[in-house]
Design a protein around this motif. Sequence first.
Motif, PDB file in Angstrom:
ATOM      1  N   LEU A 100     -29.302  13.821  17.687  1.00  0.00           N
ATOM      2  CA  LEU A 100     -29.008  13.198  16.400  1.00  0.00           C
ATOM      3  C   LEU A 100     -29.647  13.911  15.214  1.00  0.00           C
ATOM      4  N   ASP A 101     -30.308  15.047  15.467  1.00  0.00           N
ATOM      5  CA  ASP A 101     -31.023  15.754  14.386  1.00  0.00           C
ATOM      6  C   ASP A 101     -31.979  14.808  13.669  1.00  0.00           C
ATOM      7  N   THR A 102     -32.559  13.886  14.413  1.00  0.00           N
ATOM      8  CA  THR A 102     -33.384  12.839  13.808  1.00  0.00           C
ATOM      9  C   THR A 102     -34.747  12.773  14.491  1.00  0.00           C
ATOM     10  N   PRO A 103     -35.838  12.911  13.733  1.00  0.00           N
ATOM     11  CA  PRO A 103     -37.179  12.794  14.315  1.00  0.00           C
ATOM     12  C   PRO A 103     -37.427  11.389  14.856  1.00  0.00           C
ATOM     13  N   LEU A 104     -38.157  11.322  15.958  1.00  0.00           N
ATOM     14  CA  LEU A 104     -38.486  10.051  16.594  1.00  0.00           C
ATOM     15  C   LEU A 104     -39.989   9.918  16.730  1.00  0.00           C
ATOM     16  N   ASP A 105     -40.497   8.737  16.368  1.00  0.00           N
ATOM     17  CA  ASP A 105     -41.904   8.403  16.591  1.00  0.00           C
ATOM     18  C   ASP A 105     -41.948   7.211  17.538  1.00  0.00           C
ATOM     19  N   VAL A 106     -42.779   7.278  18.561  1.00  0.00           N
ATOM     20  CA  VAL A 106     -42.887   6.199  19.544  1.00  0.00           C
ATOM     21  C   VAL A 106     -44.244   5.545  19.428  1.00  0.00           C
ATOM     22  N   GLY A 107     -44.249   4.221  19.246  1.00  0.00           N
ATOM     23  CA  GLY A 107     -45.488   3.460  19.168  1.00  0.00           C
ATOM     24  C   GLY A 107     -45.441   2.267  20.091  1.00  0.00           C
ATOM     25  N   PHE A 108     -46.542   1.519  20.116  1.00  0.00           N
ATOM     26  CA  PHE A 108     -46.652   0.396  21.044  1.00  0.00           C
ATOM     27  C   PHE A 108     -47.130  -0.844  20.305  1.00  0.00           C
ATOM     28  N   GLY A 109     -46.542  -1.982  20.653  1.00  0.00           N
ATOM     29  CA  GLY A 109     -46.884  -3.228  20.000  1.00  0.00           C
ATOM     30  C   GLY A 109     -45.942  -4.329  20.441  1.00  0.00           C
ATOM     31  N   THR A 110     -45.981  -5.457  19.751  1.00  0.00           N
ATOM     32  CA  THR A 110     -45.128  -6.606  20.071  1.00  0.00           C
ATOM     33  C   THR A 110     -44.156  -6.836  18.940  1.00  0.00           C
ATOM     34  N   PRO A 111     -42.869  -6.603  19.140  1.00  0.00           N
ATOM     35  CA  PRO A 111     -41.895  -6.751  18.062  1.00  0.00           C
ATOM     36  C   PRO A 111     -41.791  -8.168  17.503  1.00  0.00           C
ATOM     37  N   GLY A 112     -42.022  -9.179  18.338  1.00  0.00           N
ATOM     38  CA  GLY A 112     -41.903 -10.544  17.864  1.00  0.00           C
ATOM     39  C   GLY A 112     -40.612 -11.207  18.302  1.00  0.00           C
ATOM     40  N   PRO A 113     -40.435 -12.500  17.976  1.00  0.00           N
ATOM     41  CA  PRO A 113     -39.314 -13.285  18.521  1.00  0.00           C
ATOM     42  C   PRO A 113     -37.946 -12.882  17.994  1.00  0.00           C
ATOM     43  N   ILE A 114     -37.860 -12.072  16.953  1.00  0.00           N
ATOM     44  CA  ILE A 114     -36.536 -11.721  16.434  1.00  0.00           C
ATOM     45  C   ILE A 114     -35.706 -10.969  17.472  1.00  0.00           C
ATOM     46  N   THR A 115     -36.362 -10.260  18.383  1.00  0.00           N
ATOM     47  CA  THR A 115     -35.613  -9.516  19.397  1.00  0.00           C
ATOM     48  C   THR A 115     -34.914 -10.431  20.396  1.00  0.00           C
ATOM     49  N   SER A 116     -35.242 -11.719  20.382  1.00  0.00           N
ATOM     50  CA  SER A 116     -34.596 -12.669  21.308  1.00  0.00           C
ATOM     51  C   SER A 116     -33.306 -13.236  20.738  1.00  0.00           C
ATOM     52  N   THR A 117     -32.910 -12.811  19.537  1.00  0.00           N
ATOM     53  CA  THR A 117     -31.765 -13.421  18.868  1.00  0.00           C
ATOM     54  C   THR A 117     -30.464 -12.643  19.047  1.00  0.00           C
ATOM     55  N   GLY A 118     -30.469 -11.602  19.866  1.00  0.00           N
ATOM     56  CA  GLY A 118     -29.295 -10.743  19.987  1.00  0.00           C
ATOM     57  C   GLY A 118     -28.020 -11.479  20.350  1.00  0.00           C
ATOM     58  N   ALA A 119     -28.096 -12.376  21.330  1.00  0.00           N
ATOM     59  CA  ALA A 119     -26.903 -13.090  21.767  1.00  0.00           C
ATOM     60  C   ALA A 119     -26.421 -14.088  20.721  1.00  0.00           C
ATOM     61  N   MET A 120     -27.331 -14.552  19.873  1.00  0.00           N
ATOM     62  CA  MET A 120     -26.968 -15.522  18.847  1.00  0.00           C
ATOM     63  C   MET A 120     -26.409 -14.856  17.595  1.00  0.00           C
ATOM     64  N   VAL A 121     -26.854 -13.630  17.312  1.00  0.00           N
ATOM     65  CA  VAL A 121     -26.450 -12.972  16.066  1.00  0.00           C
ATOM     66  C   VAL A 121     -25.801 -11.626  16.374  1.00  0.00           C
ATOM     67  N   SER A 122     -26.617 -10.587  16.564  1.00  0.00           N
ATOM     68  CA  SER A 122     -26.073  -9.268  16.897  1.00  0.00           C
ATOM     69  C   SER A 122     -27.200  -8.377  17.385  1.00  0.00           C
ATOM     70  N   TRP A 123     -26.821  -7.323  18.119  1.00  0.00           N
ATOM     71  CA  TRP A 123     -27.807  -6.348  18.586  1.00  0.00           C
ATOM     72  C   TRP A 123     -28.546  -5.736  17.406  1.00  0.00           C
ATOM     73  N   LYS A 124     -27.831  -5.382  16.377  1.00  0.00           N
ATOM     74  CA  LYS A 124     -28.448  -4.696  15.238  1.00  0.00           C
ATOM     75  C   LYS A 124     -29.459  -5.590  14.537  1.00  0.00           C
ATOM     76  N   ALA A 125     -29.097  -6.846  14.297  1.00  0.00           N
ATOM     77  CA  ALA A 125     -30.007  -7.765  13.627  1.00  0.00           C
ATOM     78  C   ALA A 125     -31.247  -8.033  14.457  1.00  0.00           C
ATOM     79  N   ALA A 126     -31.080  -8.043  15.793  1.00  0.00           N
ATOM     80  CA  ALA A 126     -32.205  -8.342  16.679  1.00  0.00           C
ATOM     81  C   ALA A 126     -33.089  -7.135  16.945  1.00  0.00           C
ATOM     82  N   ARG A 127     -32.484  -5.955  17.046  1.00  0.00           N
ATOM     83  CA  ARG A 127     -33.219  -4.798  17.548  1.00  0.00           C
ATOM     84  C   ARG A 127     -33.529  -3.723  16.512  1.00  0.00           C
ATOM     85  N   VAL A 128     -32.834  -3.741  15.373  1.00  0.00           N
ATOM     86  CA  VAL A 128     -32.974  -2.652  14.408  1.00  0.00           C
ATOM     87  C   VAL A 128     -33.488  -3.177  13.076  1.00  0.00           C
TER      88      VAL A 128
END
Length: 471
Positions: free
Chosen positions: A421-449
């Motif tokens: 993708l010609d795009t630099p990537l940085d990898v870190g560690f932590g807890t994203p929080g409860p928003i990632t649990s909303t994918g099925a209710m809203v969308s993958w993008k809203a939950a994960r990005v």
Amino acid sequence: MFTQYDPESAALTRELRDQFEAFMAGKWDADTLAAHQTRKLREVVAYVRANSPFYREKLADISDDEMDALRNDDLRRLPFTTKDDLRQAQLDILSSPVSDAWIFYETTGTTGAATPCPRTNGDTIHNNTVLTAYYRDVLAAHGDRQVIGVSGPTELHATGDTFGDVCRNLGHAVAKMWPHSPVIGFDRALEVMRLLPITGLFCTPGMAMRLAQKATEAGLDPRKDFSLDILMLTGELMSPSLLANIGAVWGAEARNALYASQEASVLAAATSDGSLRTAPLINLYEVIDPDTLEPVAPDSAGVRYGELVVTNLYSGAKPLIRYRTGDMVRMTDPAPGAAVPAPGLEAVGRVRDRLLLNGHLVNGYDLEDLLLRRFRGYQDYQITISRDDLGRDLISLTLKADPDSQRENIRKAVEECLDALDTPLDVGFGTPGPITSTGAMVSWKAARVVDLRTESSIENTSAERIAATRA
């Protein structure tokens, strides 16, 4: 059991069972299938025009003679149905009154008006026959007497009823449990999973990871302290990389179980050869370019990539004609030896969830697969996209995982992202929080990005609101 009291439903069940057994055994050639689809197409188009106020107006320009002569390759003569049509039409989209249904469902309504999705006995029998036929060998690989957990809401949603009925058809016990319910909760759900024990679980990918998180927080090892043999995942985007990780976290087989929607019902399901395959006995499929709306031709590998359009081939509460799903898919004709002689399908993300990264337009499926390819054992993830002072897009990947177990894979992940993708990537560690649990209710993008380049959307706001209740 209800079919004993409803001879019409009993007869339909036997008819569809026999049809699917013959089709899956290879006893239907292309001409037989085409004749079946053509007959059903004409029946359904006539049915909706006669019974649905919405389609009566939408199809007013189609004459009786044209309808009687419709063939599969004539679909382009019919207008599309869109999500906005469903939101605006509401009950006028129905081809029978709600009182003729056996149950009422609706869409979540998180990003727009909820749309009615009642199901008649015929609707349910058609769709559950697909799942029963396709899942038989998938689940049989892990034994013929399992205890299957179904972790999905039952209020106004088909998940629990559908999978419960299919498992009953196949002789497996079912425990319905929704961990976000205040009555159940995650602690009780995990207790039930260990007590019974649960050997198979239908849930979303996000729920599979959230259960693993909660188990770990409780001092349990998902691989050692539970008896899961198979996870049947649905409801959200899931790339091969994410599936492999969830399987590794639980020490179980992880499957993409289903591609479906409340509006259009079952569109593809897992089969024993590892593929998600369409259901051509009950649906017609088109793949179109979402911008030009023209049919997409197969590429050199025989893959059609574009937006999926579906027409239901059964008369029930709400058959849809040329329904634009809004989902990008890859569809491939079956190879000899396929478990089901139907096209394979990969749902790769919503049309509006595609991301432009340094000139590369990428769907959610491929982005997730690329970024997570090298990592295993994480229990959650989130992607953040930003832009530097030079106008270059940047990606940050946050993993909920032990950093020491992942560091050796970071270099390869960074290299692969830059190459693709010609795009630099940085990898870190932590807890994203409860928003990632909303994918099925809203969308993958809203939950994960978290896209810092754009303003917040209605989907972002909806995901944040749901997450706040789950914090």
